[in-house]
Design an enzyme around this catalytic site. Structure first.
Site, PDB file in Angstrom:
ATOM      1  N   THR A   1       2.599 -10.465 -60.789  1.00 37.52           N
ATOM      2  CA  THR A   1       3.023 -10.970 -59.487  1.00 37.52           C
ATOM      3  C   THR A   1       4.457 -11.461 -59.600  1.00 37.52           C
ATOM      4  O   THR A   1       4.994 -11.626 -60.696  1.00 37.52           O
ATOM      5  CB  THR A   1       2.115 -12.122 -59.039  1.00 37.52           C
ATOM      6  OG1 THR A   1       2.257 -13.216 -59.976  1.00 37.52           O
ATOM      7  CG2 THR A   1       0.659 -11.691 -59.017  1.00 37.52           C
TER       8      THR A   1
ATOM      9  N   GLU B   1      -2.555  -8.042 -56.536  1.00 40.39           N
ATOM     10  CA  GLU B   1      -3.964  -8.310 -56.839  1.00 40.39           C
ATOM     11  C   GLU B   1      -4.931  -7.333 -56.179  1.00 40.39           C
ATOM     12  O   GLU B   1      -6.118  -7.316 -56.517  1.00 40.39           O
ATOM     13  CB  GLU B   1      -4.324  -9.737 -56.410  1.00 40.39           C
ATOM     14  CG  GLU B   1      -3.703 -10.827 -57.266  1.00 40.39           C
ATOM     15  CD  GLU B   1      -2.339 -11.283 -56.801  1.00 40.39           C
ATOM     16  OE1 GLU B   1      -1.894 -12.371 -57.199  1.00 40.39           O
ATOM     17  OE2 GLU B   1      -1.696 -10.540 -56.011  1.00 40.39           O
TER      18      GLU B   1
ATOM     19  N   LYS C   1       2.838 -27.002 -39.681  1.00 42.83           N
ATOM     20  CA  LYS C   1       1.913 -27.842 -38.930  1.00 42.83           C
ATOM     21  C   LYS C   1       2.702 -28.928 -38.216  1.00 42.83           C
ATOM     22  O   LYS C   1       3.256 -29.833 -38.832  1.00 42.83           O
ATOM     23  CB  LYS C   1       0.858 -28.463 -39.848  1.00 42.83           C
ATOM     24  CG  LYS C   1      -0.327 -29.050 -39.079  1.00 42.83           C
ATOM     25  CD  LYS C   1      -1.471 -29.426 -40.017  1.00 42.83           C
ATOM     26  CE  LYS C   1      -2.707 -29.822 -39.229  1.00 42.83           C
ATOM     27  NZ  LYS C   1      -3.838 -30.175 -40.121  1.00 42.83           N
TER      28      LYS C   1
ATOM     29  N   TRP D   1      -0.918 -25.673 -35.609  1.00 38.06           N
ATOM     30  CA  TRP D   1      -0.300 -24.687 -36.493  1.00 38.06           C
ATOM     31  C   TRP D   1       0.722 -23.837 -35.740  1.00 38.06           C
ATOM     32  O   TRP D   1       0.495 -23.402 -34.617  1.00 38.06           O
ATOM     33  CB  TRP D   1      -1.366 -23.762 -37.098  1.00 38.06           C
ATOM     34  CG  TRP D   1      -2.390 -24.455 -37.937  1.00 38.06           C
ATOM     35  CD1 TRP D   1      -3.704 -24.664 -37.622  1.00 38.06           C
ATOM     36  CD2 TRP D   1      -2.204 -25.036 -39.220  1.00 38.06           C
ATOM     37  NE1 TRP D   1      -4.344 -25.337 -38.629  1.00 38.06           N
ATOM     38  CE2 TRP D   1      -3.452 -25.582 -39.633  1.00 38.06           C
ATOM     39  CE3 TRP D   1      -1.116 -25.166 -40.081  1.00 38.06           C
ATOM     40  CZ2 TRP D   1      -3.633 -26.221 -40.851  1.00 38.06           C
ATOM     41  CZ3 TRP D   1      -1.290 -25.812 -41.300  1.00 38.06           C
ATOM     42  CH2 TRP D   1      -2.524 -26.319 -41.669  1.00 38.06           C
TER      43      TRP D   1
END
Length: 542
Positions: free
Chosen positions: A183, A328, A438, A443
């Site tokens: 990654t 992944e 937030k 959100w």
């Protein structure tokens, strides 16, 4: 059970090992071309039969070096046929191919090569400065081989040229590892994801299906996505399964890509939005230029393609598909295939579908769970957003050398993305869990803000981050790079955004910068942006 199989009948034990892919490509599509365009403008042509022969010679050469099954063989290279040969030559000896991203920082390069314990490093001369700089920091690497020069190491062609190609692939279990990808490590050291022969074969078979890349032997694929990035989206494996023609370029310049697409009759291509922007800029700035007429399919990943770009390609008659995934997930998780009611939709409705991340192919399951309660699975109503989780036969279970699994109960892997799923199964990503803003307990999607901002004709790139606010906890700050010779004021941009997002989402301020920081994989680095604006103070608190 064995006795029952013998009594009733049985199917053959044909192991799902990736060497079957190159065997098939050479046997059934041996004369299908593999074209490499080098940085100096020269070109090399081979075919699938030639790739297999060279891969077998590389397998022999690796055995001569004492490479054993399970050893890691690294590559530091761009897209070309010799790199493709290495994918099959490395696994042919039973080794584990480790594609290294040359855009990573030195500390990351040191970590991943040492963590992988690579024994061989194959590289392009372009990256020779990195090799010379990092050699003292890579104690496990015993052999260096250069793909395109005899300096500063043994030339790849000379190395495999000493072998005759009369050899056999290593035989093992289909669950043996075959590839290692790391990654980007935006929140710590990179993590290694170990792909298996079985998972890679299943991924390849899914990738050639119509909802994903839709490749067959008629396809001419120009993979712009680097071979060092997330297994090049699995294309080197899938292309062999399909028997497709590959056209590789070491340069992603718009003029070069257009020329290659026209000359080689490229039908499909895959890359990130910045590549498509460069191609369109070339088309727009050269009289008589047009989108290559042979091009039929564009697959876009890495980040979302702007709606205006999708519209333009679709109006030109191209099939556009977003591909969502990550290292992944090998990496295909979803692709923007057409929906069952596609022909009944208006053009604008079709663009809206294509602007989302699409649906999972068979082999991938997705769900969203509540951000505050991960035990609560959210409905597929196209409204309720939450943390995206995935599972399937090519999804990571445990990171390389990790002490514990990376999944929760039911083998669900938390992707770190925030999204919602529509009733027809279409995934729409709205943010990353660590990037969601937030404000006042509600959100705000940084991704939707960014997409709205880049829709403005003067904006080249935009990033939204949450900045501490004494009244609302956080408020969005929009960081913008304008296009050359274009200007837009903060007030104008905020008024534009007010037409495209909820009014309370509109950023309290816009910061204009010359450039936005990116990670080694080309994505916007929100971590660096947050650090850059860590001391930001709002002009007024309202």
């Amino acid at each position: 059970m064995q006795q029952l199989r013998q009594t009733l009948g049985a199917m053959q034990d044909w192991k799902l090992r990736v060497t079957h892919l190159i065997d098939h490509a050479a046997r059934e599509h041996g004369s299908r071309e593999i074209v490499s365009r080098w940085a100096d403008g020269s070109e090399t042509r081979t075919d699938w039969a030639g790739v297999r022969h060279d891969a077998l010679r590389m397998t022999q050469a690796l055995r001569r070096l004492g490479i054993k099954p399970g050893d890691r063989i690294a590559t530091l290279a761009m897209n070309h046929h010799r790199h493709l040969v290495s994918w099959y030559g490395a696994v042919g000896v039973g080794g584990i191919l480790h594609t290294v991203n040359p855009r990573l920082f030195d500390d990351q390069l040191e970590f991943i090569v040492n963590h992988a314990e690579d024994r061989v490093m194959l590289f392009d001369k372009l990256w020779a400065p990195i090799i010379e700089r990092m050699k003292p920091r890579w104690p496990t690497v015993e052999h260096y081989i250069c793909y395109d020069s005899s300096e500063p190491a043994l030339h790849f062609e000379e190395w495999i040229g000493a072998e005759d190609g009369i050899a056999e692939w290593h035989d093992g279990d289909e669950r043996d590892p075959c590839m290692l990808c790391y990654t980007s490590g935006t929140t710590g050291n990179p993590k290694g994801v170990l792909y298996e022969h079985r998972s890679t074969m299943l991924h390849a078979l899914s990738a050639i299906s119509p909802p994903v890349f839709g490749m067959d032997c008629r396809s001419v694929m120009l993979p712009i996505v680097p071979m060092f990035h997330a297994a090049s989206w699995g294309l080197p494996w899938a292309g062999a399964a399909a028997g497709a023609k590959f056209v590789y370029s070491a340069v992603n310049d718009g003029a070069v890509l257009c020329d290659l697409m026209n000359r080689e009759k490229v039908t499909c291509s895959a890359g990130v939005p910045t590549v498509w922007l460069a191609l369109l800029q070339h088309v727009d700035t050269h009289n008589g230029s047009e989108i290559p007429p042979s091009l039929q399919t564009i697959v876009c990943g890495g980040s979302a393609m702007p709606r205006a770009m999708i519209e333009r390609f679709m109006r030109a008659g191209l099939r556009v598909a977003h591909a969502w995934g990550m290292t992944e997930t090998s990496p295909i998780g979803t692709t923007g295939a057409e929906t069952a009611n596609w022909n009944e939709l208006t053009f604008d409705e079709q663009v809206t579908v294509k602007a989302m991340q699409g649906r999972p192919p068979f082999g991938v399951e997705i769900r969203c769970v509540d951000l505050g309660d991960p035990e609560k699975v959210l409905p597929r109503d196209g409204v309720t957003s939450g943390a995206l989780q995935v599972r399937g036969p090519w999804i990571v279970k445990r990171y390389f050398k990790a002490d514990a699994d990376a999944v929760v109960a039911g083998q669900w892997f938390d992707t770190g993305d925030v999204g919602l799923i529509h009733p027809d199964g279409t995934l729409q990503l709205t943010d990353r869990t660590k990037d969601v803003i937030k404000s006042g307990g509600e959100w705000i999607s940084s991704v939707e803000l960014e997409n709205a901002a880049v829709g403005h004709p003067a904006v080249a790139e935009a990033a939204a981050i949450g900045v501490y606010h004494p009244k609302w906890d956080e408020r969005p700050l929009l960081v913008v790079v304008t296009k050359p010779d274009q200007q837009v004021s903060q007030a104008e941009l905020k008024a534009w955004l007010a037409q495209h997002v909820a009014k309370w989402w509109v950023p309290d301020a816009v910061a204009f910068v010359d450039q936005i920081p990116h990670t080694g994989t080309g994505k916007i680095s929100k971590k660096d942006l947050r650090e850059q604006f860590r001391e930001y103070v709002w002009d007024q608190v309202a």
